[in-house]
Design a protein around this motif. Structure first.
Motif, PDB file in Angstrom:
ATOM      1  N   THR A  32      97.400 -78.291  29.503  1.00 38.01           N
ATOM      2  CA  THR A  32      97.618 -77.506  28.287  1.00 38.01           C
ATOM      3  C   THR A  32      96.666 -77.927  27.171  1.00 38.01           C
ATOM      4  O   THR A  32      96.392 -77.149  26.257  1.00 38.01           O
ATOM      5  N   ARG A  33      96.168 -79.159  27.232  1.00 33.34           N
ATOM      6  CA  ARG A  33      95.156 -79.620  26.282  1.00 33.34           C
ATOM      7  C   ARG A  33      93.876 -79.917  27.049  1.00 33.34           C
ATOM      8  O   ARG A  33      93.872 -80.743  27.950  1.00 33.34           O
ATOM      9  N   ASP A  34      92.832 -79.256  26.679  1.00 29.70           N
ATOM     10  CA  ASP A  34      91.565 -79.340  27.400  1.00 29.70           C
ATOM     11  C   ASP A  34      90.703 -80.433  26.795  1.00 29.70           C
ATOM     12  O   ASP A  34      90.126 -80.265  25.718  1.00 29.70           O
ATOM     13  N   GLY A  35      90.610 -81.562  27.514  1.00 24.75           N
ATOM     14  CA  GLY A  35      89.842 -82.697  27.008  1.00 24.75           C
ATOM     15  C   GLY A  35      88.373 -82.672  27.388  1.00 24.75           C
ATOM     16  O   GLY A  35      87.603 -83.522  26.941  1.00 24.75           O
ATOM     17  N   GLY A  36      87.971 -81.716  28.207  1.00 19.78           N
ATOM     18  CA  GLY A  36      86.574 -81.645  28.611  1.00 19.78           C
ATOM     19  C   GLY A  36      86.172 -82.769  29.561  1.00 19.78           C
ATOM     20  O   GLY A  36      87.010 -83.482  30.115  1.00 19.78           O
ATOM     21  N   SER A  68      84.943 -74.790  39.916  1.00 19.73           N
ATOM     22  CA  SER A  68      85.886 -73.690  40.141  1.00 19.73           C
ATOM     23  C   SER A  68      87.270 -73.972  39.580  1.00 19.73           C
ATOM     24  O   SER A  68      87.906 -73.083  38.997  1.00 19.73           O
ATOM     25  N   HIS A  69      87.778 -75.189  39.751  1.00 21.97           N
ATOM     26  CA  HIS A  69      89.125 -75.528  39.289  1.00 21.97           C
ATOM     27  C   HIS A  69      89.128 -76.274  37.960  1.00 21.97           C
ATOM     28  O   HIS A  69      90.187 -76.658  37.476  1.00 21.97           O
ATOM     29  N   SER A  70      87.967 -76.490  37.390  1.00 20.20           N
ATOM     30  CA  SER A  70      87.885 -77.216  36.130  1.00 20.20           C
ATOM     31  C   SER A  70      88.362 -76.348  34.965  1.00 20.20           C
ATOM     32  O   SER A  70      88.280 -75.119  35.003  1.00 20.20           O
ATOM     33  N   SER A  71      88.832 -77.012  33.914  1.00 24.03           N
ATOM     34  CA  SER A  71      89.179 -76.299  32.685  1.00 24.03           C
ATOM     35  C   SER A  71      87.924 -75.680  32.084  1.00 24.03           C
ATOM     36  O   SER A  71      86.799 -75.991  32.484  1.00 24.03           O
ATOM     37  N   ASP A  72      88.113 -74.832  31.103  1.00 28.69           N
ATOM     38  CA  ASP A  72      86.974 -74.151  30.494  1.00 28.69           C
ATOM     39  C   ASP A  72      86.004 -75.144  29.848  1.00 28.69           C
ATOM     40  O   ASP A  72      84.787 -75.072  30.065  1.00 28.69           O
ATOM     41  N   LEU A  73      86.521 -76.072  29.054  1.00 29.33           N
ATOM     42  CA  LEU A  73      85.646 -77.025  28.376  1.00 29.33           C
ATOM     43  C   LEU A  73      85.000 -77.986  29.368  1.00 29.33           C
ATOM     44  O   LEU A  73      83.813 -78.318  29.240  1.00 29.33           O
ATOM     45  N   THR A  74      85.758 -78.433  30.364  1.00 31.36           N
ATOM     46  CA  THR A  74      85.174 -79.308  31.388  1.00 31.36           C
ATOM     47  C   THR A  74      84.062 -78.573  32.134  1.00 31.36           C
ATOM     48  O   THR A  74      83.023 -79.161  32.452  1.00 31.36           O
ATOM     49  N   SER A  75      84.267 -77.294  32.401  1.00 33.54           N
ATOM     50  CA  SER A  75      83.226 -76.498  33.055  1.00 33.54           C
ATOM     51  C   SER A  75      81.966 -76.446  32.195  1.00 33.54           C
ATOM     52  O   SER A  75      80.854 -76.701  32.676  1.00 33.54           O
ATOM     53  N   LEU A  76      82.125 -76.123  30.921  1.00 36.79           N
ATOM     54  CA  LEU A  76      80.980 -76.010  30.023  1.00 36.79           C
ATOM     55  C   LEU A  76      80.272 -77.356  29.850  1.00 36.79           C
ATOM     56  O   LEU A  76      79.041 -77.433  29.848  1.00 36.79           O
ATOM     57  N   ASP A  77      81.064 -78.420  29.701  1.00 35.58           N
ATOM     58  CA  ASP A  77      80.470 -79.763  29.565  1.00 35.58           C
ATOM     59  C   ASP A  77      79.678 -80.151  30.811  1.00 35.58           C
ATOM     60  O   ASP A  77      78.583 -80.717  30.726  1.00 35.58           O
ATOM     61  N   LEU A 117      90.654 -67.935  36.885  1.00 34.30           N
ATOM     62  CA  LEU A 117      89.427 -67.172  36.762  1.00 34.30           C
ATOM     63  C   LEU A 117      88.652 -67.645  35.533  1.00 34.30           C
ATOM     64  O   LEU A 117      89.206 -68.279  34.643  1.00 34.30           O
ATOM     65  N   LYS A 118      87.356 -67.340  35.482  1.00 35.68           N
ATOM     66  CA  LYS A 118      86.498 -67.903  34.443  1.00 35.68           C
ATOM     67  C   LYS A 118      86.223 -66.909  33.314  1.00 35.68           C
ATOM     68  O   LYS A 118      85.962 -65.722  33.557  1.00 35.68           O
ATOM     69  N   PRO A 119      86.238 -67.408  32.060  1.00 33.51           N
ATOM     70  CA  PRO A 119      85.894 -66.547  30.931  1.00 33.51           C
ATOM     71  C   PRO A 119      84.397 -66.278  30.896  1.00 33.51           C
ATOM     72  O   PRO A 119      83.601 -66.988  31.534  1.00 33.51           O
ATOM     73  N   ASP A 120      84.016 -65.288  30.127  1.00 36.22           N
ATOM     74  CA  ASP A 120      82.610 -64.909  30.049  1.00 36.22           C
ATOM     75  C   ASP A 120      81.714 -66.062  29.614  1.00 36.22           C
ATOM     76  O   ASP A 120      80.569 -66.178  30.077  1.00 36.22           O
ATOM     77  N   THR A 121      82.212 -66.910  28.723  1.00 34.14           N
ATOM     78  CA  THR A 121      81.386 -68.024  28.247  1.00 34.14           C
ATOM     79  C   THR A 121      80.963 -68.942  29.383  1.00 34.14           C
ATOM     80  O   THR A 121      79.817 -69.407  29.431  1.00 34.14           O
ATOM     81  N   VAL A 122      81.872 -69.204  30.309  1.00 31.56           N
ATOM     82  CA  VAL A 122      81.562 -70.076  31.441  1.00 31.56           C
ATOM     83  C   VAL A 122      80.654 -69.352  32.436  1.00 31.56           C
ATOM     84  O   VAL A 122      79.702 -69.942  32.969  1.00 31.56           O
ATOM     85  N   LEU A 123      80.934 -68.074  32.701  1.00 35.57           N
ATOM     86  CA  LEU A 123      80.074 -67.302  33.601  1.00 35.57           C
ATOM     87  C   LEU A 123      78.635 -67.272  33.070  1.00 35.57           C
ATOM     88  O   LEU A 123      77.676 -67.483  33.825  1.00 35.57           O
ATOM     89  N   LYS A 124      78.484 -67.054  31.777  1.00 42.69           N
ATOM     90  CA  LYS A 124      77.160 -66.984  31.166  1.00 42.69           C
ATOM     91  C   LYS A 124      76.441 -68.323  31.255  1.00 42.69           C
ATOM     92  O   LYS A 124      75.264 -68.389  31.619  1.00 42.69           O
ATOM     93  N   ALA A 125      77.154 -69.406  30.937  1.00 35.56           N
ATOM     94  CA  ALA A 125      76.539 -70.738  30.974  1.00 35.56           C
ATOM     95  C   ALA A 125      76.095 -71.093  32.386  1.00 35.56           C
ATOM     96  O   ALA A 125      75.017 -71.662  32.589  1.00 35.56           O
ATOM     97  N   CYS A 126      76.929 -70.775  33.372  1.00 33.28           N
ATOM     98  CA  CYS A 126      76.590 -71.062  34.768  1.00 33.28           C
ATOM     99  C   CYS A 126      75.323 -70.318  35.170  1.00 33.28           C
ATOM    100  O   CYS A 126      74.408 -70.895  35.779  1.00 33.28           O
ATOM    101  N   LEU A 150      87.526 -87.705  35.721  1.00 34.27           N
ATOM    102  CA  LEU A 150      86.294 -87.045  35.295  1.00 34.27           C
ATOM    103  C   LEU A 150      86.516 -85.997  34.211  1.00 34.27           C
ATOM    104  O   LEU A 150      85.621 -85.758  33.396  1.00 34.27           O
ATOM    105  N   GLY A 151      87.684 -85.364  34.219  1.00 34.84           N
ATOM    106  CA  GLY A 151      87.895 -84.314  33.236  1.00 34.84           C
ATOM    107  C   GLY A 151      89.214 -83.588  33.414  1.00 34.84           C
ATOM    108  O   GLY A 151      90.098 -84.031  34.159  1.00 34.84           O
ATOM    109  N   SER A 152      89.342 -82.471  32.728  1.00 31.06           N
ATOM    110  CA  SER A 152      90.572 -81.687  32.744  1.00 31.06           C
ATOM    111  C   SER A 152      90.491 -80.558  33.764  1.00 31.06           C
ATOM    112  O   SER A 152      89.435 -79.954  33.950  1.00 31.06           O
ATOM    113  N   GLY A 153      91.642 -80.279  34.382  1.00 29.05           N
ATOM    114  CA  GLY A 153      91.736 -79.158  35.296  1.00 29.05           C
ATOM    115  C   GLY A 153      92.352 -77.959  34.606  1.00 29.05           C
ATOM    116  O   GLY A 153      92.794 -78.040  33.449  1.00 29.05           O
TER     117      GLY A 153
END
Length: 407
Positions: free
Chosen positions: A209-213, A235-244, A269-278, A202-205
């Protein structure tokens, strides 16, 4: 330290112990298990008598929910852990849960370490085995009820019971089979993480090291879970996978056990971009307390203070309507099990190479029975309003479930 004479919101518990309907030594191997309560010295967050009275009133009257726990009881001797896991039978800490003050608990099982057929975890047959064994045990007692509809969440408190929400931290076990989501829903699973720390179909965790979303298949799985009424977690998804995932979901998405990367630079832990999108999608971010996760630059030693610093950051940044608690604790030596399972649980990757003082346990947040009462004490002592407390200890979670579960 405040001496608590009466714990509010105790459940109707008849003394049931896991698998007491079977014969120990004949139907399963006996293991000496960790203590459910008092494995370490209990800690009660200090408050005044008047504040404690309010804490007990909140426990009695409001819906108290933990969005992420593992309620199984570990073996006391961790040298037996792999053998214990291979037998595929987990004990639930019913006695401790009866004293936890919880009305709803999201049970995340232990399927990253489900090792009936493989030490790698997440195998389809092992996950089904785990679900079946745990629900068989639950079906033989009356205090914990299997929650499959919104009404189950509300009736649990009225009946002096605990609603048990089946959750899985990853979709790894579905491989490339969408219909397996339907099967898991049929078994009672109501929330699923897109991916654990390692990438899947389904996506990257967070370990990659490379975030494929989110993949094409991942987008299909998101649509299916939306249709089924499975709450989606990143919670365990990569940043791009989380946003996607948040973008492609028609419904709110959760982060049910994490914290703020702005306070501690860790992929866990999650960056602000992911917290905001959620938050903008209507979701909820629940704060995690597993050892050595929610620490901060000002509170390097993991404690309830560092944990609540993450809570306040998310509440201020994303809004009080979008924060809750998912402590991610268990009954047993959590620190030692992390050391034993560093590879399976991607512990080094989640810590990001940061140095910090180690704790033997997180004082005040040691197990699923201890967390919420101490969290509420902290909130009361800091002067949070009754309405805001009502939101963060359960109301925000209920809002998201009402938006994501099947009616």
């Amino acid at each position: 330290m405040t001496k608590v004479i009466k714990q509010g919101n105790k459940k109707i518990y008849d003394g049931y112990k896991s698998f007491q309907y079977l014969d120990e030594g004949e139907d399963y191997k006996e293991y000496k298990l960790s203590k459910e309560n008092d494995r370490v010295e209990p800690y009660v967050y200090p408050v005044s008598e008047d504040q404690e009275e309010l804490v007990q009133t909140i426990l009695e009257e409001d819906n108290i929910i933990s969005m992420h726990e593992h309620t199984f009881v570990m073996p006391e001797n961790l040298n037996e852990f792999y053998e214990f896991r291979r037998q595929g039978r987990d004990w639930t800490g019913f006695e401790a849960l009866s004293q936890s003050g919880l009305d709803v608990i999201f049970e995340n099982f232990m399927d990253g370490t489900a090792m009936v057929t493989s030490q790698a975890g997440w195998k389809w047959s092992d996950v089904i085995h785990d679900l079946g064994i745990r629900f068989s045990d639950i079906a033989h007692q009356d205090m914990v009820i299997k929650a499959e509809r919104i009404a189950d969440l509300y009736r649990a408190k009225k009946e002096g019971k605990i609603a048990f929400v089946a959750a899985l931290e990853s979709c790894t076990m579905i491989e490339n089979e969408l219909d397996r989501l339907d099967i898991l829903y049929g078994f009672g699973v109501r929330t699923m993480g897109i991916v654990y720390s390692e990438a899947n179909q389904l996506g990257s965790g967070l370990r990659e090291t490379r975030d494929g979303g989110l993949t094409v298949f991942g987008k299909q799985a998101v649509r299916r879970m939306n249709k089924l009424g499975i709450t989606i977690d990143v919670s365990h998804s990569s940043d791009l996978t989380s946003l996607d995932t948040i973008e492609h979901s028609d419904k709110p998405v959760t982060i049910n056990h994490s914290g703020a990367r702005a306070l501690w630079n860790s992929n866990r832990l999650k960056p602000d971009t992911v917290l905001k999108a959620c938050a903008e999608k209507g979701g909820v971010i629940a704060i995690e307390a597993a050892p050595h996760t929610t620490i901060t630059r000002t509170n390097l030693t993991h404690s309830i203070e560092s944990f609540m610093e993450h809570f306040e950051y998310v509440a201020n940044y994303a809004g009080i309507d979008h924060v809750a608690f998912g402590p991610d604790t268990l009954f047993g030596d959590h620190v030692s099990i992390h050391e034993l399972l560093t590879k399976q649980l991607s512990i080094k990757s989640s810590h990001g190479g940061n140095s910090f003082p180690k704790v033997k346990w997180v004082e005040g947040l040691e197990n699923p029975a201890e967390c919420l009462p101490n969290i509420i004490r902290w909130l009361v002592k800091k002067g949070y309003s009754r309405e805001d407390i009502r939101k963060v200890v359960g109301g925000n979670i209920l809002r998201v479930l009402e938006a994501t579960w099947a009616k």
